[in-house]
Design a protein around this motif. Structure first.
Motif, PDB file in Angstrom:
ATOM      1  N   GLU A 164       0.887  -1.289   0.027  1.00 32.12           N
ATOM      2  CA  GLU A 164       0.011  -0.005   0.069  1.00 32.12           C
ATOM      3  C   GLU A 164       0.814   1.434  -0.231  1.00 32.12           C
ATOM      4  O   GLU A 164       0.513   2.282  -0.625  1.00 32.12           O
ATOM      5  CB  GLU A 164      -0.962   0.088   1.307  1.00 32.12           C
ATOM      6  N   ARG A 165       2.120   1.032   0.736  1.00 31.29           N
ATOM      7  CA  ARG A 165       2.897   2.302   0.780  1.00 31.29           C
ATOM      8  C   ARG A 165       3.581   2.596  -0.689  1.00 31.29           C
ATOM      9  O   ARG A 165       3.398   3.695  -1.241  1.00 31.29           O
ATOM     10  CB  ARG A 165       4.003   2.134   1.932  1.00 31.29           C
ATOM     11  N   GLY A 166       3.747   1.477  -1.302  1.00 34.06           N
ATOM     12  CA  GLY A 166       4.512   1.724  -2.556  1.00 34.06           C
ATOM     13  C   GLY A 166       3.483   2.291  -3.605  1.00 34.06           C
ATOM     14  O   GLY A 166       3.794   2.952  -4.505  1.00 34.06           O
ATOM     15  N   MET A 167       2.274   1.828  -3.464  1.00 37.31           N
ATOM     16  CA  MET A 167       1.023   2.269  -4.509  1.00 37.31           C
ATOM     17  C   MET A 167       1.172   3.834  -4.076  1.00 37.31           C
ATOM     18  O   MET A 167       0.953   4.529  -5.032  1.00 37.31           O
ATOM     19  CB  MET A 167      -0.070   1.467  -4.123  1.00 37.31           C
ATOM     20  N   THR A 168       0.950   4.151  -2.750  1.00 35.49           N
ATOM     21  CA  THR A 168       0.970   5.583  -2.288  1.00 35.49           C
ATOM     22  C   THR A 168       2.012   6.230  -2.991  1.00 35.49           C
ATOM     23  O   THR A 168       1.582   7.558  -3.446  1.00 35.49           O
ATOM     24  CB  THR A 168       0.775   5.744  -1.005  1.00 35.49           C
ATOM     25  N   ARG A 169       2.978   6.028  -3.035  1.00 34.36           N
ATOM     26  CA  ARG A 169       4.304   6.605  -3.576  1.00 34.36           C
ATOM     27  C   ARG A 169       4.173   6.932  -4.791  1.00 34.36           C
ATOM     28  O   ARG A 169       4.440   8.077  -5.539  1.00 34.36           O
ATOM     29  CB  ARG A 169       5.682   6.044  -2.910  1.00 34.36           C
ATOM     30  N   ALA A 170       3.935   5.785  -5.858  1.00 39.43           N
ATOM     31  CA  ALA A 170       3.657   5.949  -7.145  1.00 39.43           C
ATOM     32  C   ALA A 170       2.557   6.907  -7.578  1.00 39.43           C
ATOM     33  O   ALA A 170       2.862   7.610  -8.513  1.00 39.43           O
ATOM     34  CB  ALA A 170       3.494   4.853  -7.511  1.00 39.43           C
ATOM     35  N   LEU A 171       1.411   6.694  -6.693  1.00 36.72           N
ATOM     36  CA  LEU A 171       0.427   7.775  -6.961  1.00 36.72           C
ATOM     37  C   LEU A 171       0.706   9.231  -6.978  1.00 36.72           C
ATOM     38  O   LEU A 171       0.439   9.935  -7.558  1.00 36.72           O
ATOM     39  CB  LEU A 171      -0.813   7.435  -6.070  1.00 36.72           C
ATOM     40  N   ARG A 172       1.567   9.373  -5.847  1.00 39.32           N
ATOM     41  CA  ARG A 172       1.795  10.813  -5.766  1.00 39.32           C
ATOM     42  C   ARG A 172       2.789  11.148  -6.943  1.00 39.32           C
ATOM     43  O   ARG A 172       2.613  12.448  -7.410  1.00 39.32           O
ATOM     44  CB  ARG A 172       3.016  10.837  -4.414  1.00 39.32           C
ATOM     45  N   LEU A 173       3.582  10.525  -7.433  1.00 39.19           N
ATOM     46  CA  LEU A 173       4.362  10.896  -8.548  1.00 39.19           C
ATOM     47  C   LEU A 173       3.497  11.110  -9.794  1.00 39.19           C
ATOM     48  O   LEU A 173       3.751  11.993 -10.703  1.00 39.19           O
ATOM     49  CB  LEU A 173       5.568   9.912  -9.112  1.00 39.19           C
ATOM     50  N   GLU A 174       2.475   9.950 -10.068  1.00 35.46           N
ATOM     51  CA  GLU A 174       1.594  10.028 -11.220  1.00 35.46           C
ATOM     52  C   GLU A 174       0.565  11.087 -11.208  1.00 35.46           C
ATOM     53  O   GLU A 174       0.301  11.778 -12.331  1.00 35.46           O
ATOM     54  CB  GLU A 174       0.936   8.866 -11.176  1.00 35.46           C
ATOM     55  N   GLU A 175       0.190  11.539 -10.254  1.00 31.18           N
ATOM     56  CA  GLU A 175      -0.905  12.626  -9.980  1.00 31.18           C
ATOM     57  C   GLU A 175      -0.337  14.317  -9.648  1.00 31.18           C
ATOM     58  O   GLU A 175      -1.155  15.034  -9.821  1.00 31.18           O
ATOM     59  CB  GLU A 175      -1.821  12.202  -8.712  1.00 31.18           C
ATOM     60  N   ALA A 176       0.760  14.345  -9.541  1.00 27.76           N
ATOM     61  CA  ALA A 176       1.297  15.757  -9.306  1.00 27.76           C
ATOM     62  C   ALA A 176       0.818  16.807 -10.405  1.00 27.76           C
ATOM     63  O   ALA A 176       0.616  17.883 -10.362  1.00 27.76           O
ATOM     64  CB  ALA A 176       2.862  15.694  -9.294  1.00 27.76           C
ATOM     65  N   GLU A 177       0.865  15.963 -11.897  1.00 28.36           N
ATOM     66  CA  GLU A 177       0.695  17.084 -12.781  1.00 28.36           C
ATOM     67  C   GLU A 177      -0.803  17.329 -12.901  1.00 28.36           C
ATOM     68  O   GLU A 177      -1.461  18.085 -13.705  1.00 28.36           O
ATOM     69  CB  GLU A 177       1.107  16.232 -14.202  1.00 28.36           C
ATOM     70  N   HIS A 178      -1.755  16.758 -12.120  1.00 28.73           N
ATOM     71  CA  HIS A 178      -3.099  17.003 -12.196  1.00 28.73           C
ATOM     72  C   HIS A 178      -3.456  17.951 -10.849  1.00 28.73           C
ATOM     73  O   HIS A 178      -4.840  18.009 -10.560  1.00 28.73           O
ATOM     74  CB  HIS A 178      -3.897  15.624 -12.266  1.00 28.73           C
TER      75      HIS A 178
END
Length: 259
Positions: A164-178
């Protein structure tokens, strides 16, 4: 903890979905945000408990299993009909068992991965278009210090929370542009109504021993206050990772018990 100023006074009333809302940290988070005037959708599987919470806080109760596609779709529809949200607070999760890997029960591992990882993914995936559309969306995932340090008997829960932590960290990178900010809160020892009781198969005596001698473990209200603060600060401020433990828990391997 001091209340922050509103995120942006030009925006409408803040609004959120809070999962795991029928007990513990999720319930306390609904209460904390409601006290600050948020419009809320309280989500969990136990409808009766949700209805009581809704009556007390004004939240909209939605009984749903976040790992079930049909339930997630129904929840999304209810939230859209209710005006949408700008914040998703993923509290739902939990642990089952304390077996070492050599004695692991497959059903326990499957449940933990389903609830902590797959469920969080499904509900986040469903709401991301809505959060992006606001231009100032927020996702907060409650993980655990079990996602930082492994321990004997924690293999299944460690695996779920590391994921879950790995998913959260990936999500932060992916959604910054939005302009979607992604926050992770990682609690240590929190004494709640059900966490240890459920993990230990309903053995109340064993569950109480988890906290024995710890003078001041964290409470659900402590974590809810941190969640409330993190999602309420101005949107350009992102508290990426918040690790919180009681003073008695200096590290995963050091817990002070007295008496």
């Amino acid at each position: 903890m001091t209340n922050p100023a509103p995120m942006n006074t030009t925006h409408q009333q803040r609004s959120a979905v809070v999962t795991g809302a029928s007990t513990g940290i999720g319930e306390a988070t609904v209460r904390a945000l409601a006290a600050d005037g948020w419009r809320l959708f309280a989500v969990a599987r136990r409808a009766e408990r949700l209805e009581r919470l809704a009556a007390e806080t004004g939240a909209v109760a939605v009984a749903a299993d976040i790992a079930e596609d049909d339930d997630v779709a129904r929840l999304l529809g209810e939230v859209e009909a209710g005006g949408g949200i700008d914040t998703l607070v993923n509290i739902a999760g939990g642990a089952r068992g304390t077996d070492w890997v050599a004695e692991s029960k497959t059903e326990d591992w499957e449940w933990m991965l389903r609830v902590n990882v797959v469920g969080t993914m499904k509900i986040t995936r469903a709401f991301l278009p809505m959060l992006r559309a606001t231009g100032h969306g927020t996702v907060l995932n409650l993980t655990s210090v079990a996602g930082l340090v492994a321990y004997e008997g924690g293999g299944g829960y460690n695996a779920a929370k590391f994921a879950e932590r790995g998913m959260t960290r990936a999500l932060r990178l992916e959604e910054a542009e939005h302009n979607v900010r992604v926050i992770e809160v990682l609690p240590g020892l929190v004494k709640t109504e059900e966490f240890s009781l459920r993990r230990l198969g309903g053995d109340a005596e064993a569950a109480e021993k988890v906290y024995a001698g710890v003078e001041e473990p964290l409470t659900s209200e402590d974590i809810a206050d941190i969640v409330r603060y993190a999602v309420s600060v101005p949107h350009h401020v992102n508290l990426d990772e918040i690790v919180v433990r009681p003073v008695a828990q200096a590290a995963a391997h050091k817990l002070i018990r007295r008496g």
